[in-house]
Write an enzyme that holds these catalytic residues in place. Structure first.
Site, mmCIF file in Angstrom:
data_model
loop_
_atom_site.group_PDB
_atom_site.id
_atom_site.type_symbol
_atom_site.label_atom_id
_atom_site.label_comp_id
_atom_site.label_asym_id
_atom_site.label_seq_id
_atom_site.Cartn_x
_atom_site.Cartn_y
_atom_site.Cartn_z
ATOM 1 N N HIS A 60 -11.630 63.183 64.454
ATOM 2 C CA HIS A 60 -12.721 64.024 64.955
ATOM 3 C C HIS A 60 -12.855 63.898 66.471
ATOM 4 O O HIS A 60 -12.894 64.897 67.203
ATOM 5 C CB HIS A 60 -14.022 63.609 64.264
ATOM 6 C CG HIS A 60 -15.199 64.465 64.596
ATOM 7 N ND1 HIS A 60 -15.649 65.463 63.763
ATOM 8 C CD2 HIS A 60 -16.037 64.482 65.671
ATOM 9 C CE1 HIS A 60 -16.705 66.040 64.300
ATOM 10 N NE2 HIS A 60 -16.956 65.459 65.469
ATOM 11 N N GLU A 61 -12.920 62.661 66.957
ATOM 12 C CA GLU A 61 -13.144 62.456 68.396
ATOM 13 C C GLU A 61 -11.941 62.902 69.227
ATOM 14 O O GLU A 61 -12.098 63.423 70.327
ATOM 15 C CB GLU A 61 -13.466 60.982 68.678
ATOM 16 C CG GLU A 61 -14.665 60.433 67.905
ATOM 17 C CD GLU A 61 -15.880 61.340 67.925
ATOM 18 O OE1 GLU A 61 -16.152 61.973 68.971
ATOM 19 O OE2 GLU A 61 -16.568 61.430 66.891
ATOM 20 N N ALA A 75 -19.621 58.051 66.460
ATOM 21 C CA ALA A 75 -18.709 57.940 67.597
ATOM 22 C C ALA A 75 -19.068 59.006 68.617
ATOM 23 O O ALA A 75 -19.889 59.888 68.367
ATOM 24 C CB ALA A 75 -17.262 58.098 67.132
ATOM 25 N N MET A 76 -18.415 58.929 69.792
ATOM 26 C CA MET A 76 -18.671 59.882 70.874
ATOM 27 C C MET A 76 -17.376 60.176 71.604
ATOM 28 O O MET A 76 -16.605 59.264 71.909
ATOM 29 C CB MET A 76 -19.730 59.311 71.837
ATOM 30 C CG MET A 76 -19.995 60.171 73.058
ATOM 31 S SD MET A 76 -20.586 61.816 72.611
ATOM 32 C CE MET A 76 -20.105 62.746 74.065
#
Length: 910
Positions: free
Chosen positions: A356-357, A321-322
Site C-alpha cells: 500500500h505505502e 503506516a504513512m
C-alpha cells in the site's frame, strides 16, 4: 490563544520581531486603550482584522522551495526551527498567508523582489488560530511575477499526540526508556513542525537540515549529502534537495535506530529501520519491499524518482503506516515479523501494508489529489494496487481471495444514510480526517476493481500509466483520471470486447463517485426471460422503492435478458466483482439455497460468500425474511473455504452480540449453539499447529478462537492444556502461532492466568504477540481487570496509547465490559480527542465500536444525550451520526426479527 504584549508598536510604524495574535494587534492599532481583548477575538469564520477570512489559503503567493533547519532536544522535548521559503507572487498582495499551529514564532522577515527591491526586512506576524493560519505583513506590496524569500524562526514543544513532530519512546530489554522524535503530517499537521503552505496543491522542493546529538541518527525523505560538526555535542545533517512534493509528505526523525539494507534490481537502496533490539525482525519486510518496489517500477513503466526508500518501524504510531516519500513509517506490528512467533495474519498484513505505502509513491506522491475531497484517488488506488501487486510478488498469500471482504466492509458503512460519496467536499481539518474511512479506501478500491474488470486489465493499466505520466509532480481531480481512461479507445470502440458500448468512463464513474451508496439489482426469471430492476440500497427507514432517479450506471443498460433455454438457477455479479448486491425474486433464492445444500461447489467460494452477504442485507430492508437467510446458512456445515466461513461468522455472530447486551440469554445461547454446531465439523478438523497455506492458517486461528470463546469443550480443554504447559515453562515453550489467540483467551479467564499473560505482554520479547495478548486480556470477565487495562492504555506507560482504541473496542464487545467501555469513552472524551484528533479513524472506531451492539431505546437515548452535550465540533462528527443510525437500525431489526429467530431455532436443531 498565544499573545505577546504589543509594546513595540508605534503609531504608523511596523514593529520589529513581534508575534501578535489579531486580538493583541487590534488593541494597539485601534488606539482604543479601553477596548477589551474579547471585543477583538476572531470568530471561527475569520476576522475582519486578519487579512484573510477563508479556511483555504489564497493563491496570491505560492511556495517554490523550503530550506528547513530543525533542532529537536530529546531531553527537554522541545525543538527549534528555521524556515526559509522561496515564494512566487501571482497576485499583488501586502501579506503572505500560510499555516502555523502551536509554533512560537520569534522572528520573521521578507526579502527580494525585482532587483532585490528591498533587503531582508523584519515584519509583523498576525495569528488566526481558528484557521491555523498566520499572516506576514509586508512593508510594501509584493509584486506579481517576482520571487521573494520568507525567513521564519520559531520554537515549539514536541507534540504529545501522534501527529506533527511528536515524541515516541521505547523500553530496551534492560528496561531503559529511550526517546525519539518522528513526524506524521498527513493530512494537516506539517504546520505543527514548520510554517508552510499546508495544502496538497502547494507543491515545492525541500532542503532539510537536522541537528542532533552524535549518538543519534537522523533520517528524512532524501539521503544525507554531508554532516557538519557544529560542536562537540551537536551534528547537523544536510539532506539532498527533494523532488517537488506536497507538505504532508515531508518527513524527518531523530532516533538511535539500527538498519538493514538491500538494493532493488533498479538500483534503489531499501532500508528497514527499527529499535536496536528488534532489527532482527526486519528481514521479511526488507525482502517484501525490494520485490514490491521492483514490481511497481515495472508495472507503471515510470522509474521511482528517489535514490532510496527507507521503511521505519515506530514504537508509537496511530495509524497503520504513512507514505512519506522516501521515508515510509509504520507501526512496529505492521513492519516487524518474527518467523518463529508471528502469525500468518501478521505476514499477510505486513505484506499488504508495505504494498500500500509503496503504491503511494506513485499514486499520491508523484500524482496527488488537488484537495482532500478526492482523497480516494490516493487511498482507493493504493488499496486496489495492494492486491494487484501482492498477487504477483507473493502468490502464495492468495490475496485475491480476500478482496471481496473489503467490499463488504465498505458496503456496511455505505448502506447508511450517514455515508458520503467517494468524492465529498471538505474544508476543516476534522472533516478532512473523516475522509480517511472505508468509503475512501475500500469502496474506492472496489469501484476501481469493477472498472478494471470492465475495461480489461491491459486497457486499465494503459490508462493509469498515461494518467501518472501526464500528471507527474502535479495535482489532479476525478475527471483527470476518467479522461486518461477514456482516451484509450481501441479499434472496437472502447475496450477489447465488441459487445460493449463505447461509454465515456467519466459519465459512468461519476455515478459511482459523486453519490453515496450502491445499487440493489432485482432479478425476476420468467421462463427464458430474465428481468432486471435497479434501486438504491439503503438500510432502515431511509429505504425507498425504485424511482429511476440517481441511477448508477452498471455494466448492463438493458432491463431484459433472453436466455437460450430455461435454467434451474441463476447467479449474477459473478465473483462479486461489481459493487452492488443482488436480489432474486419469486423462487430465485429458494433455487440458490437448494443448490448450496446439494452441490455448493458448483459456484465459487467468493460467489458463495457474496450470497451469504446479500441474503442478510436483504433482510435488513425487508426484502427477505430472516428465516430465509438462516435457511441459507444451513449449508455451512459442509463449507471449508475461508471467505464463505468468515462471511457466515460475520453475519451470525453480530446477531447474538446484540442479544448479549439485553436480557435474552435463552435465545442467545441457542443461537451460539447453532453457530458452533454448523462449524463443528470444521473446528474438529483443525490441527493445533502452523501447517498449511496462509488461508488455512487464518481459518484455523479464527475458528479455534471462536470455538474457545464460545466454550466448545474440546477446544477449551486443548487450550487449557497448552496454557498450563506454557505457564509452567515461564513462557519459554514455543506455542504454534496459529493457536496462540485461542490459548491466551482461555488462559486469561482466571486471575492468575490473566496476571501471568500480562507479565509477558510487558516484555520486549513478546512484542510480535501483543495483538493476540490484548484480545485475550480484553475478553476477561473480571471487570476490575478490564477497567485497569483501559486506564493503563490512557496513561501510555505499560500499555501503549496507540493500542488503546482497539482495547476499548475489544472491551466493548465483552458482555462483562460494554458498560465499562461506554463509561470510559464518556469520561475521557476530551483526553481521547486531544490525543487522537477529532475526525480521526481512531475516534470513529471507538465511537462506533463501543455503541454498534446497542439495540434498546434506552441505550439510544443515552448515546444521543451524551454526544449532544459535547461542543459543536464533536457533536457534528460523521461517526456520531453513523453510531446513532446503527443503533436505530439495530432496534428496528430486533423488533422485526427476534421472535422469528427464536421460532426458527426451535424448528432447526443441528
Amino acid at each position: 490563544m498565544r499573545a505577546y504584549e504589543c509594546n513595540a508598536i508605534k503609531s504608523g510604524a511596523y514593529c520589529t520581531a513581534v508575534y501578535c495574535s489579531q486580538a493583541c494587534w487590534s488593541v494597539s492599532s485601534d488606539h482604543h486603550s479601553g477596548t477589551s481583548e474579547a471585543d477583538h477575538v476572531a470568530s471561527g469564520n475569520g476576522s475582519k482584522l486578519f487579512p484573510w477570512d477563508k479556511m483555504r489559503l489564497p493563491k496570491h503567493v505560492t511556495p517554490v522551495h523550503y530550506d528547513l533547519i530543525i533542532h529537536p532536544n530529546l531531553t527537554t522535548l522541545t525543538f527549534t526551527g528555521f524556515a526559509k521559503i522561496e515564494v512566487t507572487v501571482n497576485q499583488q498582495t501586502t501579506s503572505v498567508i500560510l499555516h502555523s499551529k502551536h509554533l512560537q514564532i520569534t522572528r520573521a522577515t521578507i526579502q527580494g523582489g525585482k532587483g532585490n527591491s528591498y533587503a531582508e526586512t523584519e515584519v509583523m506576524v498576525w495569528e488566526h488560530p481558528p484557521f491555523e493560519q498566520i499572516a506576514l505583513l509586508a512593508p510594501e506590496p509584493l509584486q506579481v511575477g517576482q520571487n521573494y524569500t520568507v525567513h521564519i524562526e520559531y520554537s515549539a514543544n514536541l507534540s504529545e499526540s501522534f501527529h506533527g513532530f511528536y515524541k515516541s519512546s521505547y523500553r530496551t530489554q534492560e528496561g531503559e526508556v529511550r526517546v525519539l522524535a518522528i513526524t506524521q503530517f498527513e493530512p494537516t499537521a506539517a504546520r505543527m513542525a514548520f510554517p508552510c503552505f499546508d495544502e496538497p496543491s502547494f507543491k515545492a522542493q525541500f532542503s532539510v537540515k537536522i541537528r542532533r546529538e552524535p549518538k543519534h541518527l537522523a533520517l528524512s525523505n532524501m539521503p544525507i549529502v554531508r554532516s557538519v560538526n557544529i560542536s562537540k555535542w551537536l551534528v547537523e545533517d544536510h539532506f539532498d534537495v527533494s523532488v517537488k512534493m506536497s507538505t504532508y509528505l515531508v518527513a524527518f526523525m531523530v532516533s538511535d535506530f539500527k538498519s538493514v539494507s538491500k538494493m532493488t534490481r533498479h538500483g534503489i537502496k531499501i532500508s528497514i529501520y527499527a529499535v536496536p533490539d528488534k532489527i532482527n525482525q526486519a528481514d521479511y519486510a526488507l525482502d517484501a519491499a525490494v520485490k514490491l518496489l521492483d514490481f511497481y517500477e515495472d508495472y507503471f513503466s515510470i522509474p521511482y524518482p528517489l535514490p532510496k526508500q527507507d521503511l521505519a518501524a515506530i514504537p508509537d504510531f496511530q495509524s497503520g503506516a504513512m507514505e512519506n516519500w522516501g521515508l515510509t513509517t509504520y507501526r512496529e506490528s505492521a513492519l516487524l515479523y518474527d518467523s518463529e512467533k508471528s502469525s500468518a495474519s501478521s505476514k499477510l498484513w505486513i505484506t499488504m501494508i508495505i504494498a500500500h505505502e509503496l503504491a503511494h509513491q506513485w499514486f499520491g506522491n508523484l500524482v496527488t489529489m488537488e484537495w482532500w475531497d478526492d482523497l480516494w484517488l490516493n487511498e482507493g488506488f493504493a488499496k486496489f494496487m495492494e492486491y494487484v501487486s501482492v498477487s504477483v510478488t507473493h502468490p502464495e498469500l492468495k490475496v485475491e481471495d480476500y478482496f471481496l471482504g473489503k467490499c463488504f466492509d465498505a458496503m456496511e458503512v455505505d448502506a447508511l444514510n450517514s455515508s458520503h460519496p467517494v468524492s465529498t467536499p471538505v474544508e476543516d481539518p476534522a472533516q478532512i480526517l473523516e475522509m480517511f474511512d472505508d468509503v475512501s479506501y475500500e469502496k474506492g478500491a472496489c469501484i476501481l476493481n469493477m472498472l478494471w474488470n470492465y475495461l480489461t486489465a491491459d486497457v486499465f493499466k494503459a490508462g493509469i500509466v498515461q494518467y501518472l505520466r501526464n500528471y507527474s509532480y502535479q495535482n489532479t481531480k476525478n475527471e483527470d483520471l476518467w479522461n486518461s481512461l477514456t482516451n484509450l479507445q481501441g479499434d472496437d470502440g472502447f475496450c477489447t470486447r465488441n459487445q460493449r458500448e463505447s461509454l465515456e468512463v467519466g459519465t459512468m464513474m461519476n455515478t459511482w463517485t459523486l453519490q453515496k451508496g450502491f445499487p440493489l439489482i432485482t432479478v425476476m426469471a420468467k421462463g427464458k426471460n430474465v428481468y432486471l430492476q435497479q434501486e438504491h440500497y439503503m438500510k432502515g427507514s431511509h429505504f425507498s422503492p425504485p424511482t429511476g432517479e440517481n441511477c448508477i450506471l452498471i455494466y448492463f443498460v438493458i432491463d431484459v435478458l433472453i436466455l437460450p433455454e430455461e435454467v434451474e438457477w441463476i447467479k449474477f455479479n459473478v465473483g462479486m466483482n461489481g459493487y452492488y448486491i443482488m436480489h432474486y425474486e419469486d423462487d430465485g433464492w429458494d433455487n440458490l439455497i437448494s443448490l448450496l445444500k446439494e452441490n455448493h461447489t458448483a459456484i465459487s467460494s467468493n460467489d458463495r460468500a457474496s450470497l451469504i452477504n446479500n441474503v442478510f442485507q436483504l433482510v435488513s430492508i425487508g426484502k427477505l425474511s430472516i428465516s430465509k437467510a438462516l435457511d441459507l446458512t444451513l449449508y455451512l456445515n459442509r463449507e471449508s473455504q475461508i471467505m464463505p466461513v468468515f462471511q457466515g461468522m460475520n453475519e451470525l455472530i453480530p446477531i447474538y452480540k446484540l442479544m448479549e447486551k439485553r436480557d435474552m440469554d435463552n435465545v442467545e445461547n441457542q443461537l451460539k449453539e447453532y453457530i458452533v454446531n454448523i462449524f463443528k465439523n470444521l473446528i474438529d478438523k483443525q490441527s493445533w499447529n502452523d501447517e498449511g497455506s496462509v488461508s488455512e492458517r487464518l481459518l484455523r486461528n479464527s475458528l479455534l478462537l471462536f470455538a474457545c470463546a464460545r466454550k466448545y469443550q474440546p477446544c477449551v480443554d486443548k487450550a487449557e492444556e497448552y496454557f498450563m504447559k506454557w505457564k509452567e515453562s515461564d513462557g519459554t515453550l514455543r506455542l504454534p502461532s496459529d493457536v496462540k489467540a485461542a490459548v491466551y483467551a482461555v488462559g486469561a479467564q482466571t486471575v492468575q492466568g490473566w496476571d501471568f499473560l500480562f507479565s509477558k505482554y510487558r516484555l520486549p520479547s513478546f512484542n510480535t504477540e501483543k495483538n493476540e495478548i490484548e484480545v485475550a486480556l480484553s475478553i476477561s470477565r473480571n471487570k476490575e481487570k478490564l477497567q485497569w487495562l483501559m486506564d493503563q492504555g490512557l496513561l501510555g506507560d505499560i500499555v501503549k496509547t496507540q493500542d488503546l482504541p482497539h482495547i476499548v473496542v475489544f472491551v466493548a464487545k465483552n458482555p462483562s465490559g460494554y458498560h465499562l467501555a461506554w463509561k470510559f469513552l464518556k469520561e475521557n472524551w476530551n483526553k481521547l480527542a486531544q490525543k487522537f484528533e477529532l475526525g480521526s479513524h481512531s475516534i470513529a472506531g471507538m465511537v462506533i465500536g463501543v455503541t454498534n451492539q446497542y439495540s434498546t431505546r434506552e441505550q439510544l437515548a443515552q448515546v444521543k444525550e451524551f454526544f449532544s452535550s459535547l461542543d459543536e465540533k464533536s457533536s457534528h462528527l460523521r461517526c456520531i451520526q453513523q453510531a446513532i443510525e446503527i443503533i436505530e437500525e439495530n432496534i428496528r431489526w430486533m423488533d422485526i426479527n427476534f421472535d422469528k429467530i427464536k421460532l426458527w431455532l426451535q424448528n432447526n436443531k443441528i
